[in-house]
Write a protein that holds these residues in place. Structure first.
Motif, mmCIF file in Angstrom:
data_model
loop_
_atom_site.group_PDB
_atom_site.id
_atom_site.type_symbol
_atom_site.label_atom_id
_atom_site.label_comp_id
_atom_site.label_asym_id
_atom_site.label_seq_id
_atom_site.Cartn_x
_atom_site.Cartn_y
_atom_site.Cartn_z
ATOM 1 N N LYS A 161 0.831 -1.212 0.000
ATOM 2 C CA LYS A 161 0.000 0.000 0.000
ATOM 3 C C LYS A 161 0.864 1.260 0.000
ATOM 4 C CE LYS A 161 -4.213 -1.815 2.116
ATOM 5 N NZ LYS A 161 -5.204 -1.678 3.204
ATOM 6 N N ALA A 162 1.978 1.191 0.707
ATOM 7 C CA ALA A 162 2.884 2.346 0.739
ATOM 8 C C ALA A 162 3.511 2.571 -0.633
ATOM 9 C CB ALA A 162 3.961 2.138 1.801
ATOM 10 N N VAL A 163 3.935 1.498 -1.286
ATOM 11 C CA VAL A 163 4.524 1.607 -2.623
ATOM 12 C C VAL A 163 3.508 2.161 -3.618
ATOM 13 C CG1 VAL A 163 5.424 0.269 -4.566
ATOM 14 C CG2 VAL A 163 6.255 -0.191 -2.260
ATOM 15 N N ALA A 164 2.239 1.755 -3.443
ATOM 16 C CA ALA A 164 1.180 2.223 -4.339
ATOM 17 C C ALA A 164 0.733 3.646 -4.028
ATOM 18 C CB ALA A 164 -0.013 1.274 -4.264
ATOM 19 N N GLY A 165 1.262 4.210 -2.964
ATOM 20 C CA GLY A 165 0.898 5.566 -2.605
ATOM 21 C C GLY A 165 -0.402 5.694 -1.841
ATOM 22 N N GLU A 166 -0.971 4.566 -1.403
ATOM 23 C CA GLU A 166 -2.229 4.601 -0.662
ATOM 24 C C GLU A 166 -2.030 5.076 0.774
ATOM 25 O OE1 GLU A 166 -4.294 0.869 -0.966
ATOM 26 O OE2 GLU A 166 -3.628 0.564 -3.038
ATOM 27 N N ILE A 167 -0.861 4.811 1.317
ATOM 28 C CA ILE A 167 -0.500 5.267 2.655
ATOM 29 C C ILE A 167 0.955 5.701 2.638
ATOM 30 C CG2 ILE A 167 -2.161 3.793 3.898
ATOM 31 C CD1 ILE A 167 0.163 1.867 4.484
ATOM 32 N N THR A 168 1.364 6.444 3.656
ATOM 33 C CA THR A 168 2.779 6.769 3.809
ATOM 34 C C THR A 168 3.342 5.920 4.942
ATOM 35 O OG1 THR A 168 2.413 8.517 5.463
ATOM 36 C CG2 THR A 168 2.295 9.142 3.126
ATOM 37 N N PRO A 169 4.638 5.634 4.919
ATOM 38 C CA PRO A 169 5.218 4.834 6.002
ATOM 39 C C PRO A 169 4.945 5.422 7.384
ATOM 40 C CG PRO A 169 6.759 4.970 4.182
ATOM 41 C CD PRO A 169 5.620 5.897 3.841
ATOM 42 N N ASN A 170 4.912 6.737 7.482
ATOM 43 C CA ASN A 170 4.693 7.367 8.783
ATOM 44 C C ASN A 170 3.289 7.127 9.327
ATOM 45 O OD1 ASN A 170 7.273 8.359 9.036
ATOM 46 N ND2 ASN A 170 6.798 10.343 8.126
ATOM 47 N N GLU A 171 2.366 6.768 8.455
ATOM 48 C CA GLU A 171 0.997 6.503 8.901
ATOM 49 C C GLU A 171 0.845 5.131 9.549
ATOM 50 O OE1 GLU A 171 -2.373 8.215 6.211
ATOM 51 O OE2 GLU A 171 -0.725 7.627 4.869
ATOM 52 N N ILE A 172 1.789 4.244 9.301
ATOM 53 C CA ILE A 172 1.664 2.872 9.810
ATOM 54 C C ILE A 172 1.819 2.866 11.322
ATOM 55 C CG2 ILE A 172 2.661 0.554 9.765
ATOM 56 C CD1 ILE A 172 3.591 1.146 6.905
ATOM 57 N N ASN A 173 0.846 2.256 11.996
ATOM 58 C CA ASN A 173 0.896 2.143 13.453
ATOM 59 C C ASN A 173 0.418 0.762 13.865
ATOM 60 O OD1 ASN A 173 -1.935 2.210 13.266
ATOM 61 N ND2 ASN A 173 -1.999 4.428 13.621
ATOM 62 N N CYS A 174 0.360 0.540 15.159
ATOM 63 C CA CYS A 174 -0.011 -0.789 15.667
ATOM 64 C C CYS A 174 -1.408 -1.187 15.220
ATOM 65 C CB CYS A 174 0.083 -0.808 17.192
ATOM 66 S SG CYS A 174 1.773 -0.753 17.831
ATOM 67 N N GLN A 175 -2.364 -0.271 15.295
ATOM 68 C CA GLN A 175 -3.729 -0.613 14.931
ATOM 69 C C GLN A 175 -3.847 -0.951 13.453
ATOM 70 O OE1 GLN A 175 -6.428 -0.895 17.196
ATOM 71 N NE2 GLN A 175 -7.162 -1.986 15.392
ATOM 72 N N MET A 176 -3.101 -0.219 12.616
ATOM 73 C CA MET A 176 -3.149 -0.488 11.185
ATOM 74 C C MET A 176 -2.606 -1.878 10.884
ATOM 75 S SD MET A 176 -1.636 1.838 8.044
ATOM 76 C CE MET A 176 -2.593 3.277 8.564
ATOM 77 N N LEU A 177 -1.511 -2.242 11.540
ATOM 78 C CA LEU A 177 -0.974 -3.581 11.321
ATOM 79 C C LEU A 177 -1.957 -4.641 11.826
ATOM 80 C CD1 LEU A 177 2.668 -4.728 11.683
ATOM 81 C CD2 LEU A 177 0.837 -6.191 12.502
ATOM 82 N N ALA A 178 -2.527 -4.397 12.995
ATOM 83 C CA ALA A 178 -3.490 -5.352 13.546
ATOM 84 C C ALA A 178 -4.673 -5.551 12.610
ATOM 85 C CB ALA A 178 -3.975 -4.876 14.913
ATOM 86 N N ASN A 179 -5.066 -4.500 11.922
ATOM 87 C CA ASN A 179 -6.199 -4.594 10.996
ATOM 88 C C ASN A 179 -5.908 -5.509 9.816
ATOM 89 O OD1 ASN A 179 -7.598 -2.804 12.584
ATOM 90 N ND2 ASN A 179 -7.290 -1.044 11.236
ATOM 91 N N HIS A 180 -4.632 -5.772 9.548
ATOM 92 C CA HIS A 180 -4.257 -6.609 8.410
ATOM 93 C C HIS A 180 -3.904 -8.039 8.821
ATOM 94 C CE1 HIS A 180 -4.113 -2.670 6.519
ATOM 95 N NE2 HIS A 180 -4.104 -3.293 5.354
ATOM 96 N N LEU A 181 -4.105 -8.380 10.091
ATOM 97 C CA LEU A 181 -3.943 -9.766 10.520
ATOM 98 C C LEU A 181 -5.192 -10.555 10.172
ATOM 99 C CD1 LEU A 181 -2.335 -9.191 14.036
ATOM 100 C CD2 LEU A 181 -1.159 -9.799 11.903
ATOM 101 N N GLN A 182 -5.077 -11.865 10.171
ATOM 102 C CA GLN A 182 -6.230 -12.713 9.864
ATOM 103 C C GLN A 182 -7.297 -12.587 10.954
ATOM 104 O OE1 GLN A 182 -5.418 -16.737 8.290
ATOM 105 N NE2 GLN A 182 -3.246 -16.236 8.487
ATOM 106 N N LEU A 183 -8.548 -12.629 10.536
ATOM 107 C CA LEU A 183 -9.692 -12.585 11.452
ATOM 108 C C LEU A 183 -9.595 -11.389 12.394
ATOM 109 C CD1 LEU A 183 -10.100 -16.390 12.287
ATOM 110 C CD2 LEU A 183 -10.845 -15.120 10.282
ATOM 111 N N ALA A 184 -9.253 -10.248 11.824
ATOM 112 C CA ALA A 184 -9.073 -9.040 12.637
ATOM 113 C C ALA A 184 -10.378 -8.532 13.223
ATOM 114 C CB ALA A 184 -8.421 -7.944 11.794
ATOM 115 N N ASP A 185 -11.498 -9.071 12.771
ATOM 116 C CA ASP A 185 -12.799 -8.637 13.304
ATOM 117 C C ASP A 185 -13.103 -9.267 14.660
ATOM 118 O OD1 ASP A 185 -12.926 -11.020 11.584
ATOM 119 O OD2 ASP A 185 -15.034 -11.080 12.150
ATOM 120 N N LEU A 186 -12.337 -10.276 15.066
ATOM 121 C CA LEU A 186 -12.610 -10.955 16.328
ATOM 122 C C LEU A 186 -11.877 -10.274 17.484
ATOM 123 C CD1 LEU A 186 -12.365 -14.693 15.219
ATOM 124 C CD2 LEU A 186 -14.428 -13.319 15.568
ATOM 125 N N PRO A 187 -12.430 -10.369 18.694
ATOM 126 C CA PRO A 187 -11.723 -9.810 19.853
ATOM 127 C C PRO A 187 -10.428 -10.571 20.100
ATOM 128 C CG PRO A 187 -13.582 -11.139 20.577
ATOM 129 C CD PRO A 187 -13.711 -11.001 19.083
#
Length: 246
Positions: A161-187
């Protein structure tokens, strides 16, 4: 857009009933050896323990149960044992899916499922589709799963996403990474249990378990039952959860 991980809303203080219990089911082989039986029979008795545990979680009002069924490292085991485990999974899905569905259990899988055989992938898709609307308990089966690989895949997705220009590296945080894990909708898991007396996580839900309560039991997995689960829940309820706040 992937759903966000649900942060815990439980206040600091004594814990209530855990919403999400994750279990490293360990000790099938040692159980078989202790009873002078083949390892394959130990795995079959372990499948019986899965049934008991699912029933106990429904009775206790647990929302999510995640079971570590087969790790990405388990391929290193002898080929006949791996094949027996895969055959047992096929049997479990054929034998149990009706009861799981009738009891309101939603079945979900996590792991590198694309590396499994085509017929097993099809069985997994059918089980997930059939039970998708069930709400009494979500049963997650971690299959060909490794937490480090899961985190790497999330990092790769963010990098793309960063390479595609959708986000910048500085925007990446813990929550963003967590959102890209499997089954991120579960507690995230409130309680992680490992049976057999071993005291390590073995590449299981490393990110998701950052603030989980850990419980290591000497009991071998085939002997785990409803009373074992109640004991684990009572232990959890006696702990004070702070989440780093104090």
């Amino acid at each position: 857009m992937m759903a966000s991980v649900q942060p815990t809303t439980e206040p600091a203080g004594l814990a209530s009933i855990p919403r999400h219990i994750a279990i490293i089911m360990d000790g099938n082989g040692r159980w078989a050896a202790a009873h002078h039986l083949p390892r394959a029979l130990g795995h079959r008795r372990g499948a019986d323990a899965v049934r008991r545990t699912v029933e106990a979680c429904i009775a206790e009002g647990i929302a999510v149960l995640t079971l570590y069924a087969f790790s990405s490292e388990n391929w290193k085991r002898p080929a006949d044992e791996v094949e027996d485990l895969m055959a047992l999974l096929r049997l479990y899905l054929k034998r149990e899916i009706n009861d799981l569905h009738q009891n309101g259990v939603r079945v979900r899988f996590m792991g590198a499922l694309k590396d499994l055989s085509a017929d097993l992938q099809m069985m997994i898709k059918k089980a997930e589709a059939r039970t998708i609307n069930n709400k009494k308990l979500t049963l997650v089966i971690a299959l060909n799963y490794g937490s480090q690989a899961e985190i790497v895949m999330a990092c790769k997705a963010l990098a793309q996403k960063a390479v595609a220009g959708e986000i910048t590296p500085n925007e990446i945080n813990c929550q963003m990474l967590a959102n890209h894990l499997q089954l991120a909708d579960l507690p995230q898991p409130d309680l992680v249990i490992r049976t057999s007396g071993e005291k390590r996580l073995s590449n299981f839900l490393l990110w998701q378990s950052a603030y989980s309560e850990l419980l290591f039991l000497d009991i071998l997995w085939p002997d785990f039952n409803a009373e074992s689960l109640k004991t684990a829940i009572r232990d959890y309820q006696g702990r004070e959860r702070r989440f780093g706040g104090r």
